[in-house]
Structure formats: structure tokens, C-alpha cells
Design a protein around this motif. Structure first.
Motif, PDB file in Angstrom:
ATOM      1  N   ARG A  78       0.835  -1.192   0.000  1.00 54.34           N
ATOM      2  CA  ARG A  78       0.000   0.000   0.000  1.00 54.34           C
ATOM      3  C   ARG A  78       0.872   1.244   0.000  1.00 54.34           C
ATOM      4  NH1 ARG A  78      -5.341  -0.593   1.773  1.00 54.34           N
ATOM      5  NH2 ARG A  78      -5.441   1.665   1.460  1.00 54.34           N
ATOM      6  N   SER A  79       0.349   2.293  -0.589  1.00 53.25           N
ATOM      7  CA  SER A  79       1.040   3.581  -0.596  1.00 53.25           C
ATOM      8  C   SER A  79       0.317   4.513   0.370  1.00 53.25           C
ATOM      9  CB  SER A  79       1.052   4.179  -2.010  1.00 53.25           C
ATOM     10  OG  SER A  79       1.658   5.451  -2.014  1.00 53.25           O
ATOM     11  N   ARG A 105       5.828   3.732   6.860  1.00 47.11           N
ATOM     12  CA  ARG A 105       6.274   3.951   5.482  1.00 47.11           C
ATOM     13  C   ARG A 105       7.670   3.373   5.246  1.00 47.11           C
ATOM     14  NH1 ARG A 105       3.724   9.067   5.960  1.00 47.11           N
ATOM     15  NH2 ARG A 105       5.724   9.992   6.539  1.00 47.11           N
ATOM     16  N   ARG A 129       9.203  -2.931  -0.520  1.00 44.97           N
ATOM     17  CA  ARG A 129       9.308  -2.676  -1.959  1.00 44.97           C
ATOM     18  C   ARG A 129      10.743  -2.887  -2.459  1.00 44.97           C
ATOM     19  NH1 ARG A 129       7.663   1.974  -1.796  1.00 44.97           N
ATOM     20  NH2 ARG A 129       9.622   3.114  -1.831  1.00 44.97           N
TER      21      ARG A 129
END
Length: 539
Positions: free
Chosen positions: A273-274, A521, A528
Motif C-alpha cells: 500500500r502507498s 512507510r 518494496r
């Protein structure tokens, strides 16, 4: 040479990508797979340091397959010896071709028994042929030794015989298990002289089918006879061509990296998710309540009203305000209200600890719900270990979070520029108060003079004497001005409260970004990056 350098650079890039993925992924990767991948990285680093001039070919087979006899036939000398009581090879034996010394490589392989076949330059330069212990030996040490050397070899030559070519041990535990490494593989049907020509063809075809079913691509099955010499030259020619190409070692190492990356890739999601830079309103509101922002806002409102009364209130009653405690001072926030020109940086130098009330269980529960909701949204689609790490950093310890929120409140300047109307109204209030006092004193003087029976002419405005007019006008106008002042102060207090609310929520949002959102984050970014590195290593 240029092609070789490009191949080495490509392998190094994949190895570095795998090593970095292991470092970033850390404990969030499968421990067993990560240990195997670290062994692969270490092995490739050690093997690359030895140079790319050698091709290690391992002859592996079951007891009685004639593997050692085939090894001797390929070498052209009686180097490997079978056991006397039971045909079984107990230690690995090496034969090398070429003028160079392969001692350093053989030391790395852990092979003590060595035989130099040729010392003159030739097409087989760099070929290192190993005769491994039988992998079905009753001695566990022999099987472990075979497994250890197989993990380091560049080319697999599986030696079997007409009686055991379909045995489950060689197919399930070795050929199928090692097929994922995509190393060059040759299958030898030894002792083919025991079969007729038609039987040889049928057995070779069936063996080819079994090995293909094990997952080995482009496999070649050669019938040989170590005793009669049949097929030995063809096998030697094939091994010579493999050694001449100098590609087997690099292909094996590349396939090892790919296999390790693919195994680790199963513990990494395909996406993540961003999260935006700003914390969501639900989280900020929950943190604000836990930080005591509503209490601060009420104190700010009351502080504004108190200061407005002190500056522009009715002089005869405003002193009563001084008997009440300072609204912000009671909370330990008076240092933040340092005046209109105070900067947040100046205030922070004197920060201590506020006296705001501790968060209630309901407020802490609301923070937990908001942070867990954030963790659930951020961890959507992530594997279990990554999701658990996201939840760990998204739901911080309440004691440390309380300190961070308290510092955010303390660091917010609560001072404000004094409104001009305070001074104007204050001057008017004193004028009206002085008029009332003057009228009252005048009337008292007149009363005293009358008591002394001294007649003094009193000026009047119409029927109303000036002293009475001054007293009445001062009191009435003062009370009206006080009523207007309270209305204006109420409006100003609400506006000030909203401005402080915006500042406090911005400070709380900053705390959420720094201590909750940023760690989440960071984990998503590491996920990622790990996926990208594993994709590079596995291509």
C-alpha cells in the motif's frame, strides 16, 4: 573476454542484489530460506575469488553403479578405489587437467585425495572431475560428504545402472531436488554392456522420461560401460566441451542465486500500500484527545477572556479576575504563551513537562483503534512477518507516545498579539470610571457642604445637576461598554481557540507522521526494495 566480463558483472550484480535483499528483509524473511540464501552468497563470493578458470564436475551415484570404475576410465588411471567388502566410496577423489594448480579450489571443496592427469595445455584445461561418496551409503558420513560436495559442484553427472535407474532415492532426493539449480546435468546409464541393444534403447528412453519428469531440462542420457569402455570417450568429449566453454561455473552460481531469490520471493508480497504523507483525521483526532488538546483549548479560551477583562474590563470589578488561577498556568503551559513575538524554537529551549491530565482508558483505546486501523490498511496484502512488523511500529508504547504528544503541545506557541480594541476599550473604561468617581466625589462634597450649611451653586444640565450626570453617565456607559467588551471577547476567544486548535492539530499530525506514519512507510519502502532486489537476483 568482453562477454565473460559482462557475465561476471551480471553475476556479481545478482549476488549483490541478493545480499542486499537479505540485509533489508532481515528477520521478516523466512529464516530457513534466508540461511540458505546467505550460504549461497558466501559460496559465490568464495568461488568467484578463486577465479573462473575451473569447471567442477561431480560424478554421483548409488552403491554398485560402477561410478568409481567410470571415474578411473575417464581419468585413464586406477585413482579411485572401491571398498573390498562392499562397493562403496567413502571420500571424494579429484582429478584435474591443465598446467595450473587447482590446490586452492580443492582446498575450498574440501577434497584431499587429488590426482593431476595432464600438466600440458590442452582442451581439458581447468576440468576438475570428482568421484563422490555413494549417496545411498549406510554410513551417514559418506552421504553427508556427497551432499556437501554436490552443493559446490558446477556440473552433475548422475551415474546409475540398469537395476537402479528408476530408484526413488536418486530421483526424488537428488535429481529432482537439485533440478531447481538449473546446473548442467548429464545422466549416465553405466553397465550398459549387460543389456542387449534393444534393451539399452528402451532403458535410455525410460530414464530420459524419468529425469525429464524430475524437472531437468535439455538432459542427455548416455549409455556407458566402464569395464568394456563403451561410451566413455563420448562422455569425456562432452565433459571436455563443457570445460572448454568456461560457462558451467557461472551458470551454476547464477542458478543458485536465482533459486535462492525465488525461494525468498515467496515471503515477499507482489505489492504494498502507498500511504500519503498526512495522517488521517481519525488518527489525529484520537491522538489530540489523548494529548489533552480539548483541555488546552478550553484553557486558551478562558485565558483570552481573562486577559480581555484585565485589559478592557470595568475597573471596579476586573480585579476580581486576579483572584482566579491562570488557566494556562495551571496546566504548565504558561511558558508557551510567551507573547505575540515568541517563536516555537525559543519556547522549546525551556520545555519541561506539562500538567495536562493523563489520557483516560477510553482515549487510549481510541488511539489503539486508530493505529490498528492504520496498520491493517498499510499491511493489506503483505506476508505475515511483514504485516506483524507494520503493526509493531504502528501501535507504539503508550508511555513514550504520551511524552511525544506532551512535547508537541508544549512546543506549540499559545501566545497571541494583543488586539488594539483592548487598549481603546480600556481607555474608555477608565474615562467612564473616572467620570463616575468624579460625579460621586462631587456629590459627597455637596452633601458635606450642605451639612455645614454652606450654600454652593451647583451647575446643572437642564434639571440634572452635573455631579449626578457624571455619576450616572459614567456608570451606565461603563456597564454598556463592559457588556460590549464581553461580546467582543467571546468572539475573539472562539477565534483564538480555533487558531490554536489548528496549530495543535498540526503539531499532533507532525508527531503522528514522525513517530507512527514514518516507521510504517519505512517498512513498506523496505518491502518494496526487497522485492525489487529479489526480482533482480532472480531474473
Amino acid at each position: 573476454m568482453t562477454r565473460r566480463r559482462r557475465a561476471d558483472a551480471g553475476l556479481q550484480q545478482r549476488r549483490d542484489a541478493l545480499a542486499e535483499a537479505l540485509e533489508i528483509g532481515g528477520a521478516r524473511l523466512d529464516p530457513a530460506a534466508a540461511d540458505r540464501a546467505r550460504s549461497t552468497v558466501r559460496k559465490i563470493g568464495e568461488r568467484s575469488a578463486l577465479g573462473a578458470g575451473y569447471t567442477v564436475v561431480a560424478l554421483a551415484g548409488a552403491t554398485g553403479s560402477g561410478k568409481s570404475s567410470l571415474f578411473n576410465a575417464l581419468v585413464g588411471a586406477d585413482v579411485a578405489r572401491a571398498g573390498v567388502r562392499r562397493p562403496t566410496t567413502s571420500t571424494a577423489t579429484a582429478a584435474t587437467w591443465g598446467p595450473g594448480s587447482a590446490a586452492e579450489l580443492l582446498d575450498w571443496l574440501g577434497v584431499g585425495a587429488r590426482h593431476q592427469v595432464e600438466q600440458q595445455p590442452g582442451p581439458r584445461d581447468g576440468l576438475v572431475l570428482l568421484d563422490l561418496p555413494d549417496f545411498d551409503s549406510r554410513e551417514l558420513r559418506n552421504r553427508a560428504e556427497a551432499d556437501r560436495v554436490l552443493a559446490l559442484a558446477d556440473v552433475f553427472v548422475w551415474v546409475t545402472d540398469p537395476q537402479k535407474y528408476a530408484d526413488a532415492v536418486i530421483h526424488d532426493q537428488y535429481i529432482k531436488a537439485l533440478s531447481r539449480h538449473d546446473a548442467k546435468t548429464v545422466v549416465v546409464l553405466n553397465q550398459a554392456d549387460r543389456l542387449t541393444g534393444e534393451q539399452v534403447e528402451e532403458t535410455v528412453a525410460d530414464l530420459h522420461r524419468l529425469v525429464t519428469g524430475d524437472g531437468v531440462r535439455d538432459v542427455q542420457v548416455l549409455p556407458t560401460s566402464a569395464s568394456a569402455g563403451g561410451g566413455v570417450d563420448r562422455l569425456m568429449a562432452m565433459l571436455t566441451e563443457i570445460a572448454r566453454s568456461r560457462a558451467a561455473a557461472e551458470a551454476r552460481m547464477r542458478s543458485d542465486v536465482r533459486a535462492a531469490a525465488e525461494e525468498l520471493r515467496g515471503g515477499v508480497g507482489d505489492t504494498e500500500r502507498s500511504l500519503g504523507e498526512d495522517a488521517d483525521d481519525r488518527l489525529v483526532d484520537a491522538l489530540a484527545r489523548a494529548a489533552g488538546v480539548p483541555v488546552v483549548l478550553d484553557a486558551v479560551r478562558r485565558d483570552y477572556l481573562a486577559q480581555a477583562t484585565a485589559r478592557a474590563g470595568w475597573p471596579f470589578t476586573k480585579w476580581l479576575r486576579r483572584l482566579r488561577p491562570h488557566p494556562l498556568g495551571r496546566l504548565g503551559l504558561n511558558r508557551s504563551a510567551a507573547g505575540a513575538g515568541a517563536q516555537a524554537e525559543d519556547v522549546r529551549t525551556a520545555l519541561g513537562r506539562s500538567s495536562l491530565p493523563q489520557a483516560t482508558p477510553a482515549q487510549r483505546s481510541a488511539v489503539d483503534l486508530a493505529t490498528r486501523d492504520l496498520a491493517d490498511r498499510a499491511a493489506d496484502g503483505l506476508p505475515l512477518r511483514w504485516a506483524q512488523d507494520v503493526e509493531r511500529v504502528a501501535v507504539p508504547d503508550h508511555s513514550s507516545l504520551a511524552d511525544q504528544l506532551d512535547q508537541a503541545v508544549l512546543g506549540t506557541p499559545l501566545g497571541f498579539r494583543k488586539p488594539i480594541w483592548w487598549s481603546v476599550v480600556g481607555v474608555l473604561q477608565w474615562c467612564f470610571a473616572l467620570a463616575a468617581v468624579a460625579g460621586l466625589v462631587w456629590l459627597v462634597v455637596l452633601v458635606v457642604l450642605g451639612w455645614l450649611q454652606l450654600h454652593v451653586e451647583t451647575p446643572a444640565w437642564g434639571p440634572v445637576p452635573y455631579p449626578t450626570l457624571l455619576l450616572a453617565a459614567g456608570v451606565v456607559l461603563g456597564l454598556l461598554t463592559t457588556a460590549a467588551q464581553r461580546v467582543l471577547a467571546s468572539v475573539g476567544a472562539r477565534r483564538r481557540r480555533e487558531r490554536v486548535r489548528a496549530l495543535l492539530h498540526a503539531a499532533i499530525a507532525g508527531t503522528a507522521r514522525t513517530h507512527i506514519m514514518a516507521p510504517v512507510r519505512h517498512i513498506l519502502a523496505e518491502h518494496r526494495r526487497t522485492r525489487e532486489l529479489l526480482d533482480v537476483a532472480g531474473r
